[in-house]
Scaffold this motif. Structure first.
Motif, short mmCIF file in Angstrom:
data_model
loop_
_atom_site.label_atom_id
_atom_site.label_comp_id
_atom_site.label_asym_id
_atom_site.label_seq_id
_atom_site.Cartn_x
_atom_site.Cartn_y
_atom_site.Cartn_z
N GLY A 1 107.31 -52.86 0.60
CA GLY A 1 108.02 -54.07 0.17
C GLY A 1 107.17 -54.95 -0.72
N GLY B 1 107.78 -58.05 -1.53
CA GLY B 1 108.23 -59.42 -1.33
C GLY B 1 107.00 -60.32 -1.17
N TYR B 2 107.20 -61.43 -0.48
CA TYR B 2 106.11 -62.41 -0.33
C TYR B 2 104.95 -61.84 0.47
N GLY B 3 105.29 -61.22 1.61
CA GLY B 3 104.25 -60.66 2.47
C GLY B 3 103.56 -59.48 1.82
N ASN C 1 111.61 -50.88 -3.52
CA ASN C 1 112.78 -50.20 -4.09
C ASN C 1 113.19 -50.73 -5.45
N THR D 1 113.02 -64.68 -3.88
CA THR D 1 114.15 -64.93 -2.97
C THR D 1 114.45 -66.43 -2.88
N THR D 2 113.40 -67.24 -2.93
CA THR D 2 113.59 -68.68 -2.75
C THR D 2 114.33 -69.32 -3.92
N VAL E 1 112.30 -46.77 0.86
CA VAL E 1 111.82 -46.19 2.11
C VAL E 1 113.05 -45.86 2.95
N GLY F 1 106.27 -61.11 7.48
CA GLY F 1 107.45 -61.75 6.91
C GLY F 1 108.65 -61.72 7.84
N ASP F 2 109.83 -61.56 7.24
CA ASP F 2 111.08 -61.72 7.97
C ASP F 2 111.28 -60.68 9.07
N THR G 1 110.30 -67.55 6.94
CA THR G 1 110.25 -68.21 5.62
C THR G 1 109.26 -67.50 4.70
N ALA G 2 109.38 -67.82 3.43
CA ALA G 2 108.45 -67.29 2.43
C ALA G 2 107.04 -67.85 2.71
N GLN G 3 107.03 -69.07 3.17
CA GLN G 3 105.76 -69.72 3.50
C GLN G 3 105.01 -68.93 4.56
N LYS H 1 109.89 -79.67 -4.78
CA LYS H 1 110.42 -78.30 -4.68
C LYS H 1 109.95 -77.48 -5.90
P1 FAD Z 1 111.28 -60.33 0.97
O1 FAD Z 1 110.73 -61.41 0.17
O2 FAD Z 1 112.71 -60.31 1.32
O3 FAD Z 1 110.82 -58.95 0.38
C1 FAD Z 1 111.19 -57.71 0.90
C2 FAD Z 1 110.83 -56.65 -0.12
O4 FAD Z 1 111.05 -55.37 0.44
C3 FAD Z 1 111.66 -56.70 -1.40
O5 FAD Z 1 110.81 -56.51 -2.50
C4 FAD Z 1 112.63 -55.54 -1.25
O6 FAD Z 1 113.01 -55.01 -2.50
C5 FAD Z 1 111.77 -54.56 -0.45
N1 FAD Z 1 112.54 -53.60 0.36
C6 FAD Z 1 113.50 -53.87 1.27
N2 FAD Z 1 113.96 -52.73 1.82
C7 FAD Z 1 113.24 -51.73 1.26
C8 FAD Z 1 113.25 -50.32 1.42
N3 FAD Z 1 114.06 -49.70 2.27
N4 FAD Z 1 112.40 -49.59 0.67
C9 FAD Z 1 111.55 -50.18 -0.19
N5 FAD Z 1 111.49 -51.51 -0.38
C10 FAD Z 1 112.34 -52.27 0.34
N6 FAD Z 1 111.60 -69.65 2.43
C11 FAD Z 1 110.72 -70.65 2.18
O7 FAD Z 1 109.62 -70.68 2.76
N7 FAD Z 1 111.00 -71.62 1.28
C12 FAD Z 1 112.15 -71.64 0.57
O8 FAD Z 1 112.37 -72.53 -0.26
C13 FAD Z 1 113.10 -70.60 0.80
N8 FAD Z 1 114.24 -70.56 0.08
C14 FAD Z 1 115.11 -69.53 0.28
C15 FAD Z 1 116.28 -69.51 -0.50
C16 FAD Z 1 117.18 -68.48 -0.32
C17 FAD Z 1 118.45 -68.46 -1.17
C18 FAD Z 1 116.93 -67.46 0.65
C19 FAD Z 1 117.91 -66.33 0.84
C20 FAD Z 1 115.78 -67.47 1.41
C21 FAD Z 1 114.85 -68.51 1.24
N9 FAD Z 1 113.68 -68.59 1.98
C22 FAD Z 1 112.78 -69.60 1.76
C23 FAD Z 1 113.33 -67.52 2.96
C24 FAD Z 1 112.40 -66.52 2.27
O9 FAD Z 1 112.94 -66.11 1.04
C25 FAD Z 1 112.12 -65.29 3.13
O10 FAD Z 1 111.66 -65.72 4.38
C26 FAD Z 1 111.08 -64.42 2.44
O11 FAD Z 1 111.61 -63.85 1.26
C27 FAD Z 1 110.57 -63.32 3.37
O12 FAD Z 1 109.58 -62.60 2.71
P2 FAD Z 1 109.32 -61.07 3.06
O13 FAD Z 1 108.07 -60.70 2.34
O14 FAD Z 1 109.40 -60.84 4.50
O15 FAD Z 1 110.56 -60.29 2.44
#
Ligand code: FAD
Ligand code: NAD
Length: 396
Positions: free
Chosen positions: A10, A12-14, A38, A45-46, A81, A295-296, A312-314, A373
């Motif tokens: 992934g 994402g943030y983490g 992927n 996402t934020t 994955v 992360g999430d 959260t992203a934080q 923000k």
């Molecule tokens: P993500 O950032 O969701 O990243 C997951 C990654 O995994 C992605 O790159 C995805 O493509 C990849 N992936 C997923 N499944 C697969 C797979 N099967 N195979 C390969 N890759 C895969 N949080 C804050 O702290 N502040 C904010 O202002 C805030 N605003 C938000 C606004 C919105 C509209 C939303 C929806 C959420 C917001 N959040 C905010 C919450 C925050 O976005 C999430 O908590 C954060 O994105 C989680 O990070 P993560 O690294 O766990 O996952």
């Protein structure tokens, strides 16, 4: 001993913070680092509520992964994955390939929590990734475009399920978007309905009351209708059914009713609580000292609290940073340090010029919160790509 293989799932943030931290901490002969995601891009996402409403182009919410990592140190694999096989110490990919690991870092984010509500997965839209928000925006615009020929009010009715932060931020963007959208399709602005439906008795349950009142007053002044203590019980092709039997006919239903962990983690045989993994102080999955969950998909509890921190992203960012330091220490045979989350505050936008936020004990609302923000958004760009990315992608 052969060079240990670290596989990060992934971008994402983490995942990205882990990759960037590890590429900095470890020398090239200390570990082979592979990042799998992927999409070829990281999506911010934020910011997804903006392209979802059409107030900004989706390219403002994504960055090519390879532009923010050192590809000489981290191998990037664009693939989905399909399974995590902890017994084989390998992950299976959609392309048919298998990646072996010594250390696995799982940061594949969340999935919508639909609580089994009938019809949601089939008929509602979700603000989860670029692909989804592009379709949502196009669908809303097409529905508005049809209004003058079909003259059905449901075409210009938008129901948003859930008044959490995602719901409120999206509704804030819709309010900004409506004047130009209505001009484009010759629709009187006052005919449009934006209905934000919440099961709990208040908008943003648990958040500061003054800030909630400010947000509600502002959004209502722009025509948003709030329906509180009114759970959505079903989503159909025509709209939503609410508890008590009321139906709202709407061409566009957007579900922002919450998130759960990614199913793939449960399917890996890792113990979960409502789809998320209660990690230990080093972010290990229970029973695995070589699998880390960020992360999430993870659950972290405050030392003295029964309720976990919200996903959260934080949180994901701080976990990624800590993981990189800890995994480097572990590979070097040194002690890891327990992860401690530092809550820096919460700021939510209400369109481009308004916001609410709590930073420390300070309540922010209006322009000052909106400015904060934007600073937070810029900070993420800075962590990813330094000042040059802030200049290229940052927006005031
Ligand atoms: P993500 O950032 O969701 O990243 C997951 C990654 O995994 C992605 O790159 C995805 O493509 C990849 N992936 C997923 N499944 C697969 C797979 N099967 N195979 C390969 N890759 C895969 N949080 C804050 O702290 N502040 C904010 O202002 C805030 N605003 C938000 C606004 C919105 C509209 C939303 C929806 C959420 C917001 N959040 C905010 C919450 C925050 O976005 C999430 O908590 C954060 O994105 C989680 O990070 P993560 O690294 O766990 O996952
Ligand atoms: P959430 O779980 O925070 O909110 C979902 C809302 O939907 C809740 O208020 C819940 O009561 C409501 N709901 C649940 N079932 C319902 C039903 N049947 N009918 C009507 N309403 C129903 O989810 P979210 O808003 O997507 O946020 C997810 C995570 O992302 C949270 O941790 C949040 O803090 C974070 N986030 C943060 C920001 C920010 O900091 N600016 C922005 C967006 C999201």
């Amino acid at each position: 001993m052969s060079t240990p293989k670290i596989v990060i799932l992934g971008a994402g943030y983490g995942g990205l913070m882990s990759a960037k931290g590890l590429q900095k901490e470890l020398n090239y002969n200390e570990a082979e680092i592979t990042l799998v995601s992927n999409h070829s891009y990281h999506y911010i996402t934020t910011k997804l509520h903006e392209p979802a409403a059409g107030t900004s182009h989706h390219d403002h919410a994504r960055i090519p992964v390879q532009s923010v990592i050192n590809t000489k140190r981290v191998k990037f694999v664009q693939d989905r994955v399909t399974a995590i096989k902890t017994n084989e110490k390998a992950v299976h990919l959609e392309s048919g390939k298998t990646l072996a690991y010594d250390y696995l870092v799982v940061g594949i984010g969340s999935a919508p929590e639909t609580f089994g509500i009938k019809g949601l997965l089939e008929n509602a839209f979700f603000i989860r990734n670029i692909d989804g928000v592009r379709v949502l925006r196009e669908h809303m615009e097409y529905s508005f475009a049809k209004y003058q020929t079909e003259k059905k009010d449901d075409l210009i009715t938008i129901v948003v399920g859930g008044c959490g932060f995602t719901g409120i931020e999206y509704v804030g963007e819709l309010v900004d978007r409506m004047p130009s959208l209505c001009r484009e399709y010759d629709i009187p602005l006052e005919k449009v309905r934006i209905v934000n439906v919440e099961a709990a008795p208040t908008v943003l349950p648990g958040f500061d009351k003054d800030l909630v009142d400010y947000a509600v007053k502002y959004l209502e002044s722009k025509g948003v209708e709030f329906l509180l203590s009114t759970p959505i019980e079903e989503c159909t092709e025509q709209g939503v059914m609410l508890k008590g039997g009321q139906e709202i006919k709407a061409a566009t239903v957007v579900w922002t009713g919450g998130v759960r962990g990614n199913k793939m983690v449960e399917e890996a045989g890792i113990e979960t609580m409502r789809g998320r993994v209660k990690v230990d102080e080093f972010l290990h999955a229970p029973g695995f000292d070589n699998v880390f969950i960020l992360g999430d998909s993870s659950l972290v509890f405050p030392a003295d609290g029964e309720r976990p921190y919200p996903p959260t992203a934080q949180m994901a960012t701080q976990q990624g940073q800590a993981l990189a330091k800890n995994l480097s220490a572990k590979i070097r045979g040194r002690e890891m340090k327990p992860f401690k989350y530092e809550a820096k505050g919460t700021v939510a936008s209400l369109g481009s010029k308004e916001a609410i936020g709590m930073v420390g004990n300070r309540k922010l609302m209006g322009g000052s919160a909106s400015f904060m923000k934007k600073i937070i958004d810029m900070r993420w760009l800075f962590l990813l790509g330094g000042i040059s990315l802030v200049i290229r992608k940052g927006k005031f």
